[in-house]
Design a protein around this motif. Structure first.
Motif, PDB file in Angstrom:
ATOM      1  N   PRO A   3     -95.422 -21.177 -40.838  1.00  0.00           N
ATOM      2  CA  PRO A   3     -94.832 -22.353 -40.110  1.00  0.00           C
ATOM      3  C   PRO A   3     -95.819 -23.698 -41.021  1.00  0.00           C
ATOM      4  O   PRO A   3     -96.721 -23.078 -41.612  1.00  0.00           O
ATOM      5  N   GLU A   4     -95.424 -24.671 -40.867  1.00  0.00           N
ATOM      6  CA  GLU A   4     -95.874 -25.833 -41.361  1.00  0.00           C
ATOM      7  C   GLU A   4     -97.141 -25.998 -40.852  1.00  0.00           C
ATOM      8  O   GLU A   4     -97.502 -26.076 -39.829  1.00  0.00           O
ATOM      9  N   PRO A   5     -98.190 -26.240 -41.860  1.00  0.00           N
ATOM     10  CA  PRO A   5     -99.546 -26.444 -41.583  1.00  0.00           C
ATOM     11  C   PRO A   5     -99.696 -27.717 -40.538  1.00  0.00           C
ATOM     12  O   PRO A   5     -99.139 -28.708 -40.885  1.00  0.00           O
ATOM     13  N   GLY A   6    -100.698 -27.792 -39.486  1.00  0.00           N
ATOM     14  CA  GLY A   6    -101.202 -28.755 -38.911  1.00  0.00           C
ATOM     15  C   GLY A   6    -101.938 -29.671 -39.700  1.00  0.00           C
ATOM     16  O   GLY A   6    -102.539 -29.522 -40.866  1.00  0.00           O
ATOM     17  N   THR A   7    -102.248 -30.910 -39.143  1.00  0.00           N
ATOM     18  CA  THR A   7    -103.125 -31.871 -39.607  1.00  0.00           C
ATOM     19  C   THR A   7    -104.359 -31.344 -40.196  1.00  0.00           C
ATOM     20  O   THR A   7    -104.791 -31.619 -41.334  1.00  0.00           O
ATOM     21  N   ASP A   8    -105.165 -30.726 -39.455  1.00  0.00           N
ATOM     22  CA  ASP A   8    -106.487 -29.993 -39.560  1.00  0.00           C
ATOM     23  C   ASP A   8    -106.290 -29.049 -40.542  1.00  0.00           C
ATOM     24  O   ASP A   8    -107.173 -28.948 -41.530  1.00  0.00           O
ATOM     25  N   GLU A   9    -105.411 -28.138 -40.571  1.00  0.00           N
ATOM     26  CA  GLU A   9    -105.310 -27.124 -41.496  1.00  0.00           C
ATOM     27  C   GLU A   9    -104.838 -27.907 -43.158  1.00  0.00           C
ATOM     28  O   GLU A   9    -105.264 -27.556 -44.005  1.00  0.00           O
ATOM     29  N   LEU A  10    -104.023 -29.098 -43.007  1.00  0.00           N
ATOM     30  CA  LEU A  10    -103.838 -29.598 -44.475  1.00  0.00           C
ATOM     31  C   LEU A  10    -104.965 -30.144 -44.864  1.00  0.00           C
ATOM     32  O   LEU A  10    -105.323 -29.961 -46.036  1.00  0.00           O
ATOM     33  N   LYS A  11    -105.774 -30.733 -43.975  1.00  0.00           N
ATOM     34  CA  LYS A  11    -107.034 -31.567 -44.553  1.00  0.00           C
ATOM     35  C   LYS A  11    -107.849 -30.230 -45.224  1.00  0.00           C
ATOM     36  O   LYS A  11    -108.547 -30.470 -46.249  1.00  0.00           O
ATOM     37  N   GLN A  12    -108.020 -29.302 -44.522  1.00  0.00           N
ATOM     38  CA  GLN A  12    -108.696 -28.043 -45.041  1.00  0.00           C
ATOM     39  C   GLN A  12    -108.459 -27.437 -46.602  1.00  0.00           C
ATOM     40  O   GLN A  12    -109.148 -27.206 -47.442  1.00  0.00           O
ATOM     41  N   LYS A  13    -106.789 -27.528 -46.476  1.00  0.00           N
ATOM     42  CA  LYS A  13    -106.196 -27.059 -47.734  1.00  0.00           C
ATOM     43  C   LYS A  13    -106.648 -28.099 -48.858  1.00  0.00           C
ATOM     44  O   LYS A  13    -107.234 -27.861 -50.029  1.00  0.00           O
ATOM     45  N   VAL A  14    -106.718 -29.369 -48.599  1.00  0.00           N
ATOM     46  CA  VAL A  14    -107.101 -30.398 -49.710  1.00  0.00           C
ATOM     47  C   VAL A  14    -108.510 -30.357 -50.017  1.00  0.00           C
ATOM     48  O   VAL A  14    -108.903 -30.518 -51.136  1.00  0.00           O
ATOM     49  N   LEU A  15    -109.516 -29.989 -48.911  1.00  0.00           N
ATOM     50  CA  LEU A  15    -110.808 -30.291 -49.110  1.00  0.00           C
ATOM     51  C   LEU A  15    -111.283 -28.970 -49.869  1.00  0.00           C
ATOM     52  O   LEU A  15    -112.097 -28.951 -50.790  1.00  0.00           O
TER      53      LEU A  15
END
Length: 519
Positions: free
Chosen positions: A235-247
């Motif tokens: 599933p498409e990642p949520g906001t927190d998960e996206l931030k963690q991927k970027v970080l």
């Protein structure tokens, strides 16, 4: 002449409108929505597209809002090892734009639209949804749903720039060949300071290869853009998960804000035909290509380079209708076997699957000219000899784009070669101007110019049509012998290379613009 009807006000439709205006052709542009798209879409514009924007009078407006990039980074993500970058500065002699630019599509479209409104106020019609059309031998008629009720417009041609789910293509019952993969890509626009507060030494455009999770990093004028693969069943990642991927990629930062996200599938789908009488498919309506290596939007702009000049030549009576068939014949293989396969090769390259990748098999100059789309060779003589890939610097061939070299004009001032080709076929006569060579008279749509390493004597009678090639730089770059004529089309592609013989040149030009039979 009745107006040419353009359906779809995305980048290809908008650029085509500017092209038709450049060639003095009447047009009307129709868009189903009430505004231009605001979606997060394509973000890198290649050099060949910039050359089109220059010709159509909008390059300055675009460049003033973009970030210029002279290095496309290539990094092995797992080891953070830099591989050889694509260095566009190596193309400084080939083009006036030895760089690519980063500018998101939803920022580009308003710039193009404002230019249209400045040049041709009232030619764009929003909230016009095409419902039906009919085509006759000499015209088309299109009916639109509008807020004020149905509206029918008569036109000379209908150009389908209405996207991958093209209504016009469906109405024509034109099959689409190719596939859509289950794999998806996730695009995320991030507001984060990686320049001052959290400085990172990243190129403005960089590809980070990794078998598990590759990543593309793009510095946009207003944000940083991250592009990741997204497995089919995840599933498409949520906001927190996206931030963690970027970080996880960039490391800790003081502040981060997600501006936009979009998930898109990977496509390689090509319409089986691009012309039906007076109706033409363009852009995503003709070819839906995943925008890896920026090959989506930029392949569409190739259509807006190829078709408009042909329409102008036919409208002016300088060419037969059969000239229009060359549009699909030349551009379709470039999209199908060229951009489509290169985009898939780029995706595999990002996964570490680098075997037999022709698009990156040349030297540094060749890789730069390939990745900027300046290396496209079209099948102009129907010999089957076309390519999107250069592997080395060598003599030009029929179908190549001629370099935008600097020459010096009759007044001694520098001039770029493409300016001389903007609205004409041009024959470049590479010869010794001191010997007073004969030069045919120009005719509508065909100019004859001398290019010589000797400046034309003031009493030669040739001064106004002679261009000074300092040190034989252009002739040496082209790899042609003295007393060679090169016929160049209005789209900058070479149509013929031949010893100077006026009758032969005339026959070749006539065969191009007035073919005796339709292929």
């Amino acid at each position: 002449m009745k107006p040419i009807l353009i359906v779809g006000a995305g980048p290809v439709g908008l650029t085509t409108a500017l092209a038709l205006d450049f060639y003095g052709l009447p047009y009307q542009l129709f868009e189903e929505d009430g505004s231009l798209s605001s979606d997060t879409k394509a973000g890198t514009i290649l050099t060949r597209t910039l050359e089109a924007f220059r010709r159509y009078g909008v390059s300055g407006q675009v460049l003033s809002k973009a970030l210029r990039v002279d290095e496309i980074g290539d990094v092995e993500r797992s080891t953070n090892t830099a591989r050889p970058s694509v260095r566009t500065d190596l193309l400084a002699l080939e083009t006036r734009y030895p760089f690519v630019i980063n500018l998101p599509q939803h920022h580009l479209e308003p710039i193009l639209h404002r230019a249209i409104e400045d040049k041709s106020p009232g030619h764009t019609h929003l909230q016009h949804k095409l419902t039906t059309f009919t085509a006759a031998t000499d015209s088309v008629s299109a009916t639109f749903d509008t807020p004020d009720g149905p509206r029918t417009i008569e036109g000379s041609y209908l150009l389908a720039c209405d996207g991958g789910r093209s209504t016009i293509r469906s109405m024509l019952d034109i099959p689409v060949e190719g596939e859509s993969l289950a794999a998806r890509n996730l695009l995320v626009d991030i507001k984060v300071d990686l320049d001052v507060a959290n400085p990172r030494d990243y190129p403005y455009l960089a590809y980070f290869a990794d078998p598990d999770e590759w990543m593309i990093l793009v510095r946009q004028p207003h944000c940083w853009r991250f592009l990741f693969p997204l497995p089919p069943d995840v599933p498409e990642p949520g906001t927190d998960e996206l931030k963690q991927k970027v970080l996880k990629f960039i490391g800790p930062v003081d502040d981060i804000e997600i501006l936009n996200t979009i998930v898109y599938r990977i496509h390689h789908r090509i319409a089986s035909q691009w012309r039906s009488g007076r109706v033409f498919l363009m852009g995503d309506a003709a070819h839906l290509i995943t925008p890896m290596w920026a090959l989506g939007l930029n392949t569409g702009i190739l259509d807006a380079i190829s078709l408009p000049w042909r329409l102008a030549w036919v409208a002016r009576g300088w060419a037969d209708d059969a000239l229009l068939d060359g549009y699909g014949r030349e551009q379709r293989p470039v999209a199908a076997q060229g951009s489509g396969e290169m985009a898939e090769a780029g995706r595999k390259y990002m996964l570490g699957q680098q075997d037999n990748l022709r698009a990156m098999s040349g030297d540094a100059w060749a890789n730069a000219i390939t990745r900027t789309m300046l290396g496209v060779r079209l099948d102009v003589d129907q010999s089957g000899d076309w390519s999107m890939v250069k592997t080395e610097l060598g003599p030009v061939r029929i179908g190549d784009r001629i370099p935008d070299f600097v020459l010096h004009g009759p007044d001694g001032e520098p001039v770029r070669l493409h300016q001389l080709i903007d609205d004409s076929f041009v024959v470049l006569h590479f010869t010794d101007v001191r010997r007073r060579p004969s030069l045919p008279q120009d005719t509508p749509g065909l100019k004859h110019l001398i290019v010589s390493r000797w400046d034309a004597p003031l009493d030669s009678g040739l001064r106004e049509r002679a261009y000074f090639d300092v040190g034989d730089a252009l002739r040496n770059r082209l790899g042609c012998a003295l007393d060679t004529a090169i016929l160049v089309r209005p789209d900058d592609h070479i149509a013929a290379i031949t010893p100077i013989d006026h009758a032969t040149i005339e026959r070749i030009h006539a065969r191009i613009v007035r073919p005796t039979t339709r292929p």
